[in-house]
Design a protein around this motif. Structure first.
Motif, PDB file in Angstrom:
ATOM      1  N   GLY A  32       0.803  -1.212   0.000  1.00  0.00           N
ATOM      2  CA  GLY A  32       0.000   0.000   0.000  1.00  0.00           C
ATOM      3  C   GLY A  32       0.842   1.272   0.000  1.00  0.00           C
ATOM      4  N   GLU A  33       0.178   2.400  -0.153  1.00  0.00           N
ATOM      5  CA  GLU A  33       0.865   3.686  -0.104  1.00  0.00           C
ATOM      6  C   GLU A  33       1.350   3.981   1.317  1.00  0.00           C
ATOM      7  N   LYS A  34       2.353   4.849   1.417  1.00  0.00           N
ATOM      8  CA  LYS A  34       2.875   5.278   2.710  1.00  0.00           C
ATOM      9  C   LYS A  34       2.462   6.731   2.911  1.00  0.00           C
ATOM     10  N   PRO A  35       1.295   6.955   3.519  1.00  0.00           N
ATOM     11  CA  PRO A  35       0.735   8.314   3.546  1.00  0.00           C
ATOM     12  C   PRO A  35       1.556   9.327   4.337  1.00  0.00           C
ATOM     13  N   VAL A  36       2.261   8.897   5.385  1.00  0.00           N
ATOM     14  CA  VAL A  36       3.063   9.844   6.166  1.00  0.00           C
ATOM     15  C   VAL A  36       4.398  10.098   5.483  1.00  0.00           C
ATOM     16  N   GLY A  37       5.063   9.034   5.057  1.00  0.00           N
ATOM     17  CA  GLY A  37       6.333   9.184   4.354  1.00  0.00           C
ATOM     18  C   GLY A  37       7.519   9.428   5.269  1.00  0.00           C
ATOM     19  N   TYR A  38       7.597   8.687   6.370  1.00  0.00           N
ATOM     20  CA  TYR A  38       8.722   8.860   7.293  1.00  0.00           C
ATOM     21  C   TYR A  38      10.061   8.639   6.610  1.00  0.00           C
ATOM     22  N   THR A  39      10.142   7.644   5.748  1.00  0.00           N
ATOM     23  CA  THR A  39      11.405   7.342   5.080  1.00  0.00           C
ATOM     24  C   THR A  39      11.861   8.516   4.228  1.00  0.00           C
ATOM     25  N   ALA A  40      10.950   9.102   3.462  1.00  0.00           N
ATOM     26  CA  ALA A  40      11.308  10.229   2.600  1.00  0.00           C
ATOM     27  C   ALA A  40      11.682  11.471   3.397  1.00  0.00           C
ATOM     28  N   ASP A  41      11.140  11.601   4.604  1.00  0.00           N
ATOM     29  CA  ASP A  41      11.381  12.797   5.417  1.00  0.00           C
ATOM     30  C   ASP A  41      12.665  12.721   6.246  1.00  0.00           C
ATOM     31  N   ARG A  42      13.364  11.604   6.178  1.00  0.00           N
ATOM     32  CA  ARG A  42      14.605  11.474   6.965  1.00  0.00           C
ATOM     33  C   ARG A  42      15.667  12.472   6.499  1.00  0.00           C
ATOM     34  N   ARG A  43      16.629  12.732   7.374  1.00  0.00           N
ATOM     35  CA  ARG A  43      17.826  13.496   7.014  1.00  0.00           C
ATOM     36  C   ARG A  43      19.048  12.676   7.441  1.00  0.00           C
ATOM     37  N   PRO A  44      19.425  11.701   6.620  1.00  0.00           N
ATOM     38  CA  PRO A  44      20.501  10.772   7.006  1.00  0.00           C
ATOM     39  C   PRO A  44      21.819  11.455   7.348  1.00  0.00           C
ATOM     40  N   GLU A  45      22.059  12.636   6.779  1.00  0.00           N
ATOM     41  CA  GLU A  45      23.321  13.332   7.073  1.00  0.00           C
ATOM     42  C   GLU A  45      23.426  13.728   8.542  1.00  0.00           C
ATOM     43  N   LEU A  46      22.297  13.751   9.245  1.00  0.00           N
ATOM     44  CA  LEU A  46      22.310  14.084  10.674  1.00  0.00           C
ATOM     45  C   LEU A  46      22.416  12.865  11.560  1.00  0.00           C
ATOM     46  N   PHE A  47      22.437  11.684  10.958  1.00  0.00           N
ATOM     47  CA  PHE A  47      22.389  10.436  11.728  1.00  0.00           C
ATOM     48  C   PHE A  47      23.756   9.758  11.856  1.00  0.00           C
ATOM     49  N   THR A  48      24.815  10.443  11.541  1.00  0.00           N
ATOM     50  CA  THR A  48      26.129   9.793  11.491  1.00  0.00           C
ATOM     51  C   THR A  48      26.561   9.232  12.833  1.00  0.00           C
ATOM     52  N   THR A  49      26.116   9.839  13.932  1.00  0.00           N
ATOM     53  CA  THR A  49      26.520   9.325  15.243  1.00  0.00           C
ATOM     54  C   THR A  49      26.001   7.912  15.491  1.00  0.00           C
ATOM     55  N   LEU A  50      24.966   7.501  14.768  1.00  0.00           N
ATOM     56  CA  LEU A  50      24.450   6.145  14.944  1.00  0.00           C
ATOM     57  C   LEU A  50      25.477   5.089  14.537  1.00  0.00           C
ATOM     58  N   SER A  51      26.416   5.447  13.697  1.00  0.00           N
ATOM     59  CA  SER A  51      27.424   4.483  13.242  1.00  0.00           C
ATOM     60  C   SER A  51      28.729   4.608  13.994  1.00  0.00           C
ATOM     61  N   MET A  52      28.770   5.420  15.057  1.00  0.00           N
ATOM     62  CA  MET A  52      29.972   5.603  15.854  1.00  0.00           C
ATOM     63  C   MET A  52      29.921   4.750  17.096  1.00  0.00           C
ATOM     64  N   GLU A  53      31.096   4.325  17.580  1.00  0.00           N
ATOM     65  CA  GLU A  53      31.167   3.527  18.828  1.00  0.00           C
ATOM     66  C   GLU A  53      30.731   4.391  20.004  1.00  0.00           C
TER      67      GLU A  53
END
Length: 227
Positions: free
Chosen positions: A206-227
């Motif tokens: 089905g369609e994704k009416p909210v669109g959380y994936t499209a609204d992400r800003r991955p460039e701000l998530f870099t700390t998730l890949s840090m120890e």
């Protein structure tokens, strides 16, 4: 998609496979570690050779905890559990690639047991645009708090990824369960403390009416890949 969630006796694949595979479904799901040997896997392959539909089952291969997709008597893809609990790390080796499984139904996101507690694992899988997410669980829930938390986590994974999420465990522990949520987090199925096969119709694609994936800003998530 017609999904059949199995809550079988633990350590009993030889007895349970012939009994439970009689239920027709597009996708049949067995819990983490249900197939515990190459002999169990061989039996599953033989029993599905002439059976329509896709089977997804937990498979323990040595010190690796896996999910395997079986179609027409063949194991067509497998995924190794990457996130282990502290107790599991004493006996098992983790996988190194978080990804979806391929099937004739489309891609299947399969966080194995504990992995559903990690939104990062489920989001990485969700970025592959799977048909649905399936949480195969190794035991029953050991107390009411764990039961309630697990259902809440599954519901959250459905909402944030706008994907149906289903799951099931063995008939062991204090509270066995099977559950299903649609892509908006609405509950479709909750089976508590019962043994057997539980079937549900799940709407996929089905369609994704909210669109959380499209609204992400991955460039701000870099700390998730840090120890």
């Amino acid at each position: 998609m017609r999904v059949c969630l199995m809550v079988p006796e633990r350590f009993s694949a030889e007895k349970e496979l012939p009994r439970l595979l009689g239920e027709p479904a597009d996708l049949t799901v067995f819990p983490e570690g249900f197939l515990r040997s190459k002999e169990d896997l061989t039996l599953a392959l033989g029993l599905t050779a002439e059976r329509p539909g896709t089977v997804l089952a937990g498979y323990r291969e040595g010190d690796l905890e896996k999910a395997v997709v079986i179609e027409s008597g063949k194991a067509i893809d497998e995924y190794t559990k990457c996130i282990l609990t502290a107790t599991e790390r004493e006996k098992k080796r983790p996988g190194n690639i978080i990804r979806c499984l391929n099937s004739s139904l489309g891609k299947l996101a399969v966080p194995i047991c504990y992995e559903v507690h990690f939104p990062e694992v489920c989001r990485v899988m969700a970025l592959e645009c799977p048909a649905l997410m399936v949480n195969i669980i190794g035991t029953g829930m050991y107390h009411r708090l764990q039961y309630d938390q697990w259902r809440s986590l599954a519901k959250a994974r459905a909402i944030e990824n706008e994907l149906p999420v289903v799951g099931c465990c063995h008939f062991c522990g204090e509270i066995p369960l099977a559950f299903a949520f649609d892509a908006s987090g609405r509950e479709l199925l909750e089976i508590e403390g019962k043994y057997g096969a539980f079937t549900i119709e799940v709407e996929t694609g089905g369609e994704k009416p909210v669109g959380y994936t499209a609204d992400r800003r991955p460039e701000l998530f870099t700390t998730l890949s840090m120890e």
